[in-house]
Design a protein around this motif. Sequence first.
Motif, PDB file in Angstrom:
ATOM      1  N   UNK A 110      -6.511   6.248  17.393  1.00 25.75           N
ATOM      2  CA  UNK A 110      -7.595   7.244  17.396  1.00 25.75           C
ATOM      3  C   UNK A 110      -8.938   6.585  17.650  1.00 25.75           C
ATOM      4  N   UNK A 111      -9.162   5.396  17.116  1.00 24.50           N
ATOM      5  CA  UNK A 111     -10.415   4.677  17.377  1.00 24.50           C
ATOM      6  C   UNK A 111     -10.515   4.289  18.840  1.00 24.50           C
ATOM      7  N   UNK A 112      -9.365   3.865  19.421  1.00 23.09           N
ATOM      8  CA  UNK A 112      -9.378   3.506  20.839  1.00 23.09           C
ATOM      9  C   UNK A 112      -9.742   4.712  21.692  1.00 23.09           C
ATOM     10  N   UNK A 113      -9.175   5.859  21.349  1.00 23.02           N
ATOM     11  CA  UNK A 113      -9.505   7.055  22.128  1.00 23.02           C
ATOM     12  C   UNK A 113     -10.973   7.428  21.932  1.00 23.02           C
ATOM     13  N   UNK A 114     -11.485   7.239  20.678  1.00 24.74           N
ATOM     14  CA  UNK A 114     -12.908   7.495  20.430  1.00 24.74           C
ATOM     15  C   UNK A 114     -13.772   6.501  21.197  1.00 24.74           C
ATOM     16  N   UNK A 115     -13.359   5.228  21.229  1.00 21.88           N
ATOM     17  CA  UNK A 115     -14.098   4.196  21.966  1.00 21.88           C
ATOM     18  C   UNK A 115     -14.095   4.491  23.462  1.00 21.88           C
ATOM     19  N   UNK A 117     -13.916   7.440  24.786  1.00 18.31           N
ATOM     20  CA  UNK A 117     -14.844   8.556  24.986  1.00 18.31           C
ATOM     21  C   UNK A 117     -16.281   8.061  24.954  1.00 18.31           C
ATOM     22  N   UNK A 118     -16.566   7.137  23.979  1.00 16.75           N
ATOM     23  CA  UNK A 118     -17.930   6.598  23.890  1.00 16.75           C
ATOM     24  C   UNK A 118     -18.276   5.781  25.133  1.00 16.75           C
ATOM     25  N   UNK A 119     -17.337   5.027  25.649  1.00 17.41           N
ATOM     26  CA  UNK A 119     -17.582   4.235  26.860  1.00 17.41           C
ATOM     27  C   UNK A 119     -17.882   5.154  28.041  1.00 17.41           C
ATOM     28  N   UNK A 120     -17.049   6.211  28.149  1.00 16.95           N
ATOM     29  CA  UNK A 120     -17.279   7.156  29.253  1.00 16.95           C
ATOM     30  C   UNK A 120     -18.642   7.837  29.102  1.00 16.95           C
ATOM     31  N   UNK A 121     -18.956   8.195  27.854  1.00 18.75           N
ATOM     32  CA  UNK A 121     -20.240   8.845  27.600  1.00 18.75           C
ATOM     33  C   UNK A 121     -21.389   7.881  27.884  1.00 18.75           C
ATOM     34  N   UNK A 122     -21.221   6.585  27.480  1.00 16.35           N
ATOM     35  CA  UNK A 122     -22.258   5.580  27.732  1.00 16.35           C
ATOM     36  C   UNK A 122     -22.409   5.334  29.225  1.00 16.35           C
ATOM     37  N   UNK A 123     -21.324   5.244  29.932  1.00 19.03           N
ATOM     38  CA  UNK A 123     -21.382   5.028  31.385  1.00 19.03           C
ATOM     39  C   UNK A 123     -22.035   6.233  32.058  1.00 19.03           C
TER      40      UNK A 123
END
Length: 139
Positions: A110-115, A117-123
């Motif tokens: 779940x953290x990987x999926x959250x990470x 999402x955060x990476x995609x959002x940051x990009x």
Amino acid sequence: MTMKKKLIIFLLSLLIPTVSFSQNIYPKILNDSLIVITPIQLKQTNLIFLEHSKYVKEFPILHSKIRLLDNMNKMWQSSDSIKSNTIKECRETIKNNYSQLESLSSQLATRDSDNKKLKKFAIGGFSISAGLLLLLFIK
């Protein structure tokens, strides 16, 4: 006398001492308590006494061996019970560790999926910021 009669008388004369002193009439009781036995009977009697004395000596040794084997058996049983308890504890520990591993793996997933999402959002945010900056510089 003929030869046959002489031979018969001679044989009869030999037969009487032979029968009276023969080994077949033993045991013979002399006086009140003296018993005469044959050498074969004496040998058998001696063998019986020898065997008896041998068993009298072996009997305590066999009992001590039995006691030692019983003690060893008790020690092995206690050792076996300790080892079986240790094995049970190890299996329980393995089950607990496996369930903890599964829960940690699911949390990590779940953290990987959250990470991600955060990476995609940051990009995406960086791309929009860079695009807006480029638009500002171009105008």
